[in-house]
Each structure stands twice: as structure tokens, then as C-alpha cells.
Write a protein that holds these residues in place. Sequence first.
Motif, PDB file in Angstrom:
ATOM      1  N   VAL A 286       5.356   6.574   1.606  1.00  0.00           N
ATOM      2  CA  VAL A 286       5.942   5.329   2.096  1.00  0.00           C
ATOM      3  C   VAL A 286       5.176   4.142   1.521  1.00  0.00           C
ATOM      4  O   VAL A 286       4.026   4.283   1.065  1.00  0.00           O
ATOM      5  CB  VAL A 286       5.922   5.259   3.635  1.00  0.00           C
ATOM      6  N   THR A 287       5.807   2.983   1.556  1.00  0.00           N
ATOM      7  CA  THR A 287       5.161   1.735   1.147  1.00  0.00           C
ATOM      8  C   THR A 287       4.989   0.864   2.381  1.00  0.00           C
ATOM      9  O   THR A 287       5.947   0.615   3.125  1.00  0.00           O
ATOM     10  CB  THR A 287       5.991   0.996   0.096  1.00  0.00           C
ATOM     11  N   VAL A 288       3.757   0.425   2.602  1.00  0.00           N
ATOM     12  CA  VAL A 288       3.415  -0.411   3.754  1.00  0.00           C
ATOM     13  C   VAL A 288       2.963  -1.770   3.250  1.00  0.00           C
ATOM     14  O   VAL A 288       2.245  -1.854   2.248  1.00  0.00           O
ATOM     15  CB  VAL A 288       2.305   0.252   4.594  1.00  0.00           C
TER      16      VAL A 288
ATOM     17  N   SER B 229       0.854  -1.190   0.000  1.00  0.00           N
ATOM     18  CA  SER B 229       0.000   0.000   0.000  1.00  0.00           C
ATOM     19  C   SER B 229       0.887   1.235   0.000  1.00  0.00           C
ATOM     20  O   SER B 229       1.824   1.341   0.807  1.00  0.00           O
ATOM     21  CB  SER B 229      -0.894   0.002   1.245  1.00  0.00           C
ATOM     22  N   THR B 230       0.600   2.177  -0.911  1.00  0.00           N
ATOM     23  CA  THR B 230       1.303   3.460  -0.934  1.00  0.00           C
ATOM     24  C   THR B 230       0.544   4.439  -0.050  1.00  0.00           C
ATOM     25  O   THR B 230      -0.668   4.620  -0.207  1.00  0.00           O
ATOM     26  CB  THR B 230       1.388   4.002  -2.368  1.00  0.00           C
TER      27      THR B 230
ATOM     28  N   ASP C 177       0.290   9.398  -5.288  1.00  0.00           N
ATOM     29  CA  ASP C 177       1.556  10.131  -5.186  1.00  0.00           C
ATOM     30  C   ASP C 177       1.359  11.636  -5.332  1.00  0.00           C
ATOM     31  O   ASP C 177       2.259  12.412  -4.974  1.00  0.00           O
ATOM     32  CB  ASP C 177       2.542   9.652  -6.261  1.00  0.00           C
ATOM     33  N   ASN C 178       0.209  12.055  -5.862  1.00  0.00           N
ATOM     34  CA  ASN C 178      -0.063  13.473  -6.069  1.00  0.00           C
ATOM     35  C   ASN C 178      -1.024  14.050  -5.025  1.00  0.00           C
ATOM     36  O   ASN C 178      -1.528  15.165  -5.196  1.00  0.00           O
ATOM     37  CB  ASN C 178      -0.639  13.691  -7.469  1.00  0.00           C
ATOM     38  N   ALA C 179      -1.254  13.300  -3.950  1.00  0.00           N
ATOM     39  CA  ALA C 179      -2.202  13.755  -2.934  1.00  0.00           C
ATOM     40  C   ALA C 179      -1.742  15.055  -2.278  1.00  0.00           C
ATOM     41  O   ALA C 179      -2.554  15.944  -1.994  1.00  0.00           O
ATOM     42  CB  ALA C 179      -2.413  12.666  -1.883  1.00  0.00           C
TER      43      ALA C 179
ATOM     44  N   MET D  82     -12.557   6.412   7.181  1.00  0.00           N
ATOM     45  CA  MET D  82     -11.772   7.591   7.546  1.00  0.00           C
ATOM     46  C   MET D  82     -10.281   7.267   7.651  1.00  0.00           C
ATOM     47  O   MET D  82      -9.540   7.979   8.328  1.00  0.00           O
ATOM     48  CB  MET D  82     -12.287   8.160   8.876  1.00  0.00           C
ATOM     49  N   LEU D  83      -9.836   6.238   6.962  1.00  0.00           N
ATOM     50  CA  LEU D  83      -8.438   5.809   7.049  1.00  0.00           C
ATOM     51  C   LEU D  83      -7.538   6.515   6.047  1.00  0.00           C
ATOM     52  O   LEU D  83      -6.323   6.354   6.061  1.00  0.00           O
ATOM     53  CB  LEU D  83      -8.346   4.289   6.892  1.00  0.00           C
ATOM     54  N   GLY D  84      -8.161   7.237   5.123  1.00  0.00           N
ATOM     55  CA  GLY D  84      -7.478   8.298   4.427  1.00  0.00           C
ATOM     56  C   GLY D  84      -6.424   8.015   3.391  1.00  0.00           C
ATOM     57  O   GLY D  84      -6.648   7.267   2.456  1.00  0.00           O
ATOM     58  N   TRP D  85      -5.271   8.614   3.556  1.00  0.00           N
ATOM     59  CA  TRP D  85      -4.307   8.871   2.494  1.00  0.00           C
ATOM     60  C   TRP D  85      -3.492   7.629   2.137  1.00  0.00           C
ATOM     61  O   TRP D  85      -2.310   7.527   2.456  1.00  0.00           O
ATOM     62  CB  TRP D  85      -3.384  10.009   2.906  1.00  0.00           C
ATOM     63  N   ARG D  86      -4.119   6.706   1.431  1.00  0.00           N
ATOM     64  CA  ARG D  86      -3.465   5.466   1.010  1.00  0.00           C
ATOM     65  C   ARG D  86      -4.275   4.878  -0.139  1.00  0.00           C
ATOM     66  O   ARG D  86      -5.461   5.173  -0.289  1.00  0.00           O
ATOM     67  CB  ARG D  86      -3.355   4.488   2.174  1.00  0.00           C
ATOM     68  N   ASP D  87      -3.649   4.038  -0.932  1.00  0.00           N
ATOM     69  CA  ASP D  87      -4.403   3.435  -2.041  1.00  0.00           C
ATOM     70  C   ASP D  87      -5.041   2.107  -1.665  1.00  0.00           C
ATOM     71  O   ASP D  87      -6.029   1.704  -2.281  1.00  0.00           O
ATOM     72  CB  ASP D  87      -3.529   3.301  -3.297  1.00  0.00           C
ATOM     73  N   VAL D  88      -4.497   1.428  -0.680  1.00  0.00           N
ATOM     74  CA  VAL D  88      -5.071   0.183  -0.164  1.00  0.00           C
ATOM     75  C   VAL D  88      -5.059   0.267   1.353  1.00  0.00           C
ATOM     76  O   VAL D  88      -4.089   0.774   1.948  1.00  0.00           O
ATOM     77  CB  VAL D  88      -4.265  -1.048  -0.625  1.00  0.00           C
TER      78      VAL D  88
END
Length: 337
Positions: free
Chosen positions: A26-28, A5-6, A314-316, A96-102
Motif C-alpha cells: 500500500v501507499t501511505v 511511503s510504500t 516491494d520484494n520484502a 521497530m516500525l518495520g516494513w516500509r521505506d519511509v
Amino acid sequence: MTVTSTQIQLVNRPTGWPEPKDFSTVTVEYGDLAAGQVRVANEFISVDPYMRGRMIDTRSYIPPFQLDETMTGGAVGRVVATTVDDLPVGTLVSHMLGWRDVTQADAGEFRALPEPPTGAASSIYLGVLGMTGLTAYVGLLTIASMQPGDTVFISGAAGAVGTAAAQIARLKGAHRVIGSAGSAEKVALLTDRYGYDAAFNYKDGPVRRQLRDAAPDGIDVYFDNVGGNHLEAALDSFNDGGRAALCGAIAQYNATSRTPGPSNMANIITRGLTLRGFTIGNHFDQAGKFNREMSGWFADGKIVHDETVVTGIDNAVDAFLGLMRGENTGKMVVRTS
């Protein structure tokens, strides 16, 4: 099975205007789902003005973002893996977990949504059919107690809340709706598309004078997204018994020195005004009524909505900074998938 997840994290508390260096991408890695968990591929995340306040470690109605942790906020996506019967794969959800793609979390973090109306993307649940619309609805009708025949002034009028509030005011019988925005293009949109009777560019001259010209008979309701000189102008133009819903103060979010208060606060006393601040988290009891009314208006073609869409997690940060500079019309969202 490991999934990456980015995610976007805050790494420095900004002073003044935020900069890209205040954030990190970051990558999680997520492992197998635990019992009771689901995995969601986000479709859109929301960037909002209130998030600027969460970058400061100070007392507020919502905890600040923690440094070196992924930023939270509204998002919509689809379940791609699940251990929960009530949230099968393919379910559209908000969270509401927000700023991530996954994202991957306990099922209780997610709320199932109906499919969006025909022609709309799922991001509509971050905008006019979501908390943005609810904020406009509650602020106008509950906090400011707008009545049919009122003259309404809305600052930040071309933003997500402002465009929704104007249309709700019109549908609820406002006599006249006036808005302010920061460009000639936005001012034209306010009157041509969103139902404003009059609008002005606050950069063209003193807001007090421009509001007085637009509302020669005064205003009854002020929906405040800006604060500062806009609040001062409203205090100048209020009729007796006027009411203000104080929703935001974007004029001071990036200030590095104390922002002067309005010079005409005595009008609150002499005209019997009511100024009431609010945050939407204290008014979720109205969500059901709002959903019924707004969904009906939208289905009947009585509500228009616009989005400014930035593509790519990446553009958030760029999307958020653009929002702070007023580059959006309507709701600003980031398409993550």
C-alpha cells in the motif's frame, strides 16, 4: 509537505506456508511533522522467523500483526526531517516500525546509532551488532550457561543467530562446536568460515544418528533454533547436566497439524538436564555488556558476518518467504533505499 511511503500489510492469516496473496503493498501519505516527530528514510528492514508466529492470532510473547495494518519489526534508517534537537537530519537510527521505506513517528520510537564500522553497512545493527547478536549472546551464555570446555550443538546453524552463536562459543572457550544446516554448501560454510568443528546436513539422514557421529562424547549445550527432531537428537546426545537454550522452533512454524514431541523426554530426568526457553525482550539489561564485547571482537577481526540482501521494499514478502525456505546465509535483510 506530503511524503509518500510504500508499506507492506498482512491481509490474511496464513494456514501452513504463507503465500504472496496473504500480503498487500500500500501507499501511505505523511503530512507535515507534528511537534516531537521525526521522519526517517529506512535503509534496511529485517525479516525474521519469529514474524511467522505473529501472523497467527494467538497468545504469545508479542502481539500478533493486525490485519490491514503495516507490519512492524526491526529497521535502520536516517532522519530526513525533524522537529527534535536530539535527532538532527542525517542521524542513523534504529526502530521497530518495520516494513516500509519511509516512516514518521514520535521521536521516542527511534534510537540513535553510531555510524557503522568501516566496511559495514548500517544493516549490521540488525544482525551481529544488533538483536540477532544479542540473542545469540544471551542464549548461549545466560540461558544455557555455556562454560569453557563445553561441547555445543547449534541447530539452524547457518542462519543469523546460529552463525553468531558459534563464534561466541568459540571466543568463550568451547571445546567443540557442532552445527546442522540444510545444504552441502551451508555445511561447508559452517566449518570453513564460522568456526564450527563439525557440521552435517540434516536432510542426509536421521539427525539423532548424525549428531551422535559428530559428537561421540556427547554434548553439554544445545542452542535450539529448530525444535522437532533436532531437539530429540540433542536429548539423545546430552551428557549429564546438559543445558538447552530454546530460542526457536522453525520446524513447526508452518505446520498444519500437531507436531509430535520428542520421544525421549525421560532423559531430562535421568540426566538432570535443563531446558529453558527465552525471548530476547526479557534480557535487554545485558545489551550494554554485549555491545562492549561484540564491538571489540568485531573491531579486532574476530567476528565474521554475512548477509543475504534483497533489494526493494516491494520484494520484502519474497525475502520473508525465502527466509522461511532457508534460502539465506546469515542475516536476511531488505534494502529499502
